[in-house]
Design a protein around this motif. Structure first.
Motif, mmCIF file in Angstrom:
data_model
loop_
_atom_site.group_PDB
_atom_site.id
_atom_site.type_symbol
_atom_site.label_atom_id
_atom_site.label_comp_id
_atom_site.label_asym_id
_atom_site.label_seq_id
_atom_site.Cartn_x
_atom_site.Cartn_y
_atom_site.Cartn_z
ATOM 1 N N SER A 197 45.947 8.176 38.903
ATOM 2 C CA SER A 197 45.998 8.239 40.364
ATOM 3 C C SER A 197 47.431 8.323 40.867
ATOM 4 N N VAL A 198 48.399 8.132 39.979
ATOM 5 C CA VAL A 198 49.811 8.303 40.309
ATOM 6 C C VAL A 198 50.324 9.625 39.746
ATOM 7 N N ALA A 199 50.008 9.881 38.477
ATOM 8 C CA ALA A 199 50.551 11.055 37.790
ATOM 9 C C ALA A 199 50.054 12.374 38.397
ATOM 10 N N LEU A 200 48.761 12.481 38.635
ATOM 11 C CA LEU A 200 48.214 13.746 39.135
ATOM 12 C C LEU A 200 48.666 14.067 40.560
ATOM 13 N N PRO A 201 48.654 13.094 41.494
ATOM 14 C CA PRO A 201 49.179 13.410 42.826
ATOM 15 C C PRO A 201 50.640 13.849 42.807
ATOM 16 N N LEU A 202 51.472 13.220 41.974
ATOM 17 C CA LEU A 202 52.874 13.611 41.907
ATOM 18 C C LEU A 202 53.026 15.031 41.375
ATOM 19 N N LEU A 203 52.259 15.371 40.341
ATOM 20 C CA LEU A 203 52.314 16.733 39.810
ATOM 21 C C LEU A 203 51.843 17.731 40.856
ATOM 22 N N LEU B 78 40.862 22.713 39.813
ATOM 23 C CA LEU B 78 42.238 23.199 39.974
ATOM 24 C C LEU B 78 42.570 24.343 39.024
ATOM 25 N N GLY B 79 41.685 24.610 38.052
ATOM 26 C CA GLY B 79 41.918 25.744 37.180
ATOM 27 C C GLY B 79 41.786 25.498 35.696
ATOM 28 N N MET B 80 41.453 24.258 35.295
ATOM 29 C CA MET B 80 41.270 23.981 33.865
ATOM 30 C C MET B 80 39.861 24.409 33.445
ATOM 31 N N THR B 81 39.648 25.712 33.440
ATOM 32 C CA THR B 81 38.319 26.266 33.154
ATOM 33 C C THR B 81 38.295 27.122 31.894
ATOM 34 N N HIS B 82 39.414 27.226 31.183
ATOM 35 C CA HIS B 82 39.491 28.069 29.997
ATOM 36 C C HIS B 82 38.808 27.391 28.807
ATOM 37 N N PHE B 83 38.579 28.170 27.751
ATOM 38 C CA PHE B 83 37.864 27.637 26.593
ATOM 39 C C PHE B 83 38.624 26.478 25.952
ATOM 40 N N TYR B 84 39.956 26.474 26.059
ATOM 41 C CA TYR B 84 40.752 25.390 25.488
ATOM 42 C C TYR B 84 40.917 24.226 26.477
ATOM 43 N N SER B 85 40.579 24.454 27.743
ATOM 44 C CA SER B 85 40.717 23.414 28.756
ATOM 45 C C SER B 85 39.602 22.377 28.644
ATOM 46 N N ILE B 86 38.385 22.853 28.368
ATOM 47 C CA ILE B 86 37.224 21.968 28.359
ATOM 48 C C ILE B 86 37.355 20.862 27.308
ATOM 49 N N CYS C 295 56.896 24.400 40.208
ATOM 50 C CA CYS C 295 56.525 24.805 38.846
ATOM 51 C C CYS C 295 56.612 26.309 38.636
ATOM 52 N N ARG C 296 56.694 27.057 39.723
ATOM 53 C CA ARG C 296 56.891 28.507 39.658
ATOM 54 C C ARG C 296 55.889 29.208 38.725
ATOM 55 N N LEU D 228 49.503 25.191 35.862
ATOM 56 C CA LEU D 228 48.366 24.947 34.970
ATOM 57 C C LEU D 228 48.809 24.483 33.586
ATOM 58 N N ILE D 229 49.937 24.969 33.126
ATOM 59 C CA ILE D 229 50.458 24.508 31.828
ATOM 60 C C ILE D 229 50.807 23.032 31.911
ATOM 61 N N TRP D 230 51.513 22.648 32.977
ATOM 62 C CA TRP D 230 51.869 21.250 33.164
ATOM 63 C C TRP D 230 50.635 20.381 33.354
ATOM 64 N N LEU D 231 49.627 20.933 34.021
ATOM 65 C CA LEU D 231 48.397 20.172 34.239
ATOM 66 C C LEU D 231 47.688 19.888 32.916
ATOM 67 N N HIS D 232 47.607 20.900 32.050
ATOM 68 C CA HIS D 232 46.996 20.701 30.735
ATOM 69 C C HIS D 232 47.763 19.649 29.928
ATOM 70 N N LEU D 233 49.081 19.750 29.942
ATOM 71 C CA LEU D 233 49.904 18.802 29.188
ATOM 72 C C LEU D 233 49.757 17.383 29.727
ATOM 73 N N LEU D 234 49.691 17.274 31.047
ATOM 74 C CA LEU D 234 49.543 15.951 31.661
ATOM 75 C C LEU D 234 48.228 15.299 31.273
ATOM 76 N N VAL D 235 47.133 16.034 31.402
ATOM 77 C CA VAL D 235 45.815 15.484 31.094
ATOM 78 C C VAL D 235 45.731 15.076 29.627
ATOM 79 N N LEU D 236 46.249 15.926 28.744
ATOM 80 C CA LEU D 236 46.219 15.620 27.318
ATOM 81 C C LEU D 236 47.079 14.395 27.000
#
Length: 211
Positions: free
Chosen positions: A141-147, A89-97, A154-155, A159-167
């Motif tokens: 399995s609930v949080a990621l589908p809702l996001l 989905l795009g978490m491919t940056h050096f800080y994402s890994i 998110c306009r 990707l910012i919200w995705l990083h925050l969610l995973v962390l």
């Protein structure tokens, strides 16, 4: 054939198969269907324990196998699968890994700890567990589908919200707090909400590689 194949573990096996399918779909860019697979795996996991407990004559080997196979499948379904999906989905940056690695490691630690403590608890009491210790790994399995479904709102900040969610979810996996198990009614509401959200996502998303 070694292993157990009665109805008490069928949902666990189905959940595993759904997540493997979701991984393949994610790598092909079919994110809407991959999200569906993640939510479906979560649905199976919500009810596999309840179904297993309906068998009153389970042997100790069957009970212990159930704990182990459930956690092993959870590593793939809600550990590896979300990592692959978020990467695609795009978490491919050096800080994402590092965030993805932390999420996966936190999930494994949580499941390993749960296995030890659950086996100890079952040796001490036959009561059903009323609280989780830390956030259940199934929560992704609930949080990621809702996001994902609300990504259009998110306009450009998805990707910012995705990083925050995973962390945040990774941290909560290994944070020591009590999380009450949902009742059957609460489970039904949760399943309905996620189901509607995922179906909406299947209707409006085209599965492209950019959000």
């Amino acid at each position: 054939m070694i292993g157990f194949y009665d109805y008490t573990v069928i949902l666990t096996y189905i959940s595993f198969a759904s997540s493997i399918s979701g991984i393949f779909l994610a790598t092909r860019g079919h994110f809407n269907w991959a999200i569906f697979c993640l939510a479906f795996s979560g649905l199976c996991d919500m009810f596999d324990g309840k179904i297993a407990r309906t068998k009153k004559n389970r042997t100790e080997d069957e009970k212990r196998f159930g704990i182990q196979i459930d956690s092993l499948c959870d590593v793939v379904c809600f550990g590896v699968f979300p990592v692959v999906l978020c990467y695609e989905l795009g978490m491919t940056h050096f800080y994402s890994i590092p965030i993805l690695i932390f999420y996966g490691l936190a999930g494994v630690i949580r499941l390993g700890y749960f296995n030890v403590m659950e086996e100890k608890r079952q040796n001490e009491t036959s009561e059903n567990r009323k609280y989780y210790q830390g956030l259940p790994i199934t929560s992704m399995s609930v949080a990621l589908p809702l996001l994902f479904v609300f990504a259009p709102l998110c306009r450009g900040y998805f990707l910012i919200w995705l990083h925050l969610l995973v962390l945040a979810v990774g941290v909560l996996f290994i944070t020591d707090f009590r999380f009450r198990k949902p009742t059957n009614k609460e489970l039904a509401v949760l399943v309905a909400v996620v189901g509607v959200a995922v179906l909406r996502g299947l209707l409006i998303w085209k599965g492209g590689r950019t959000i």
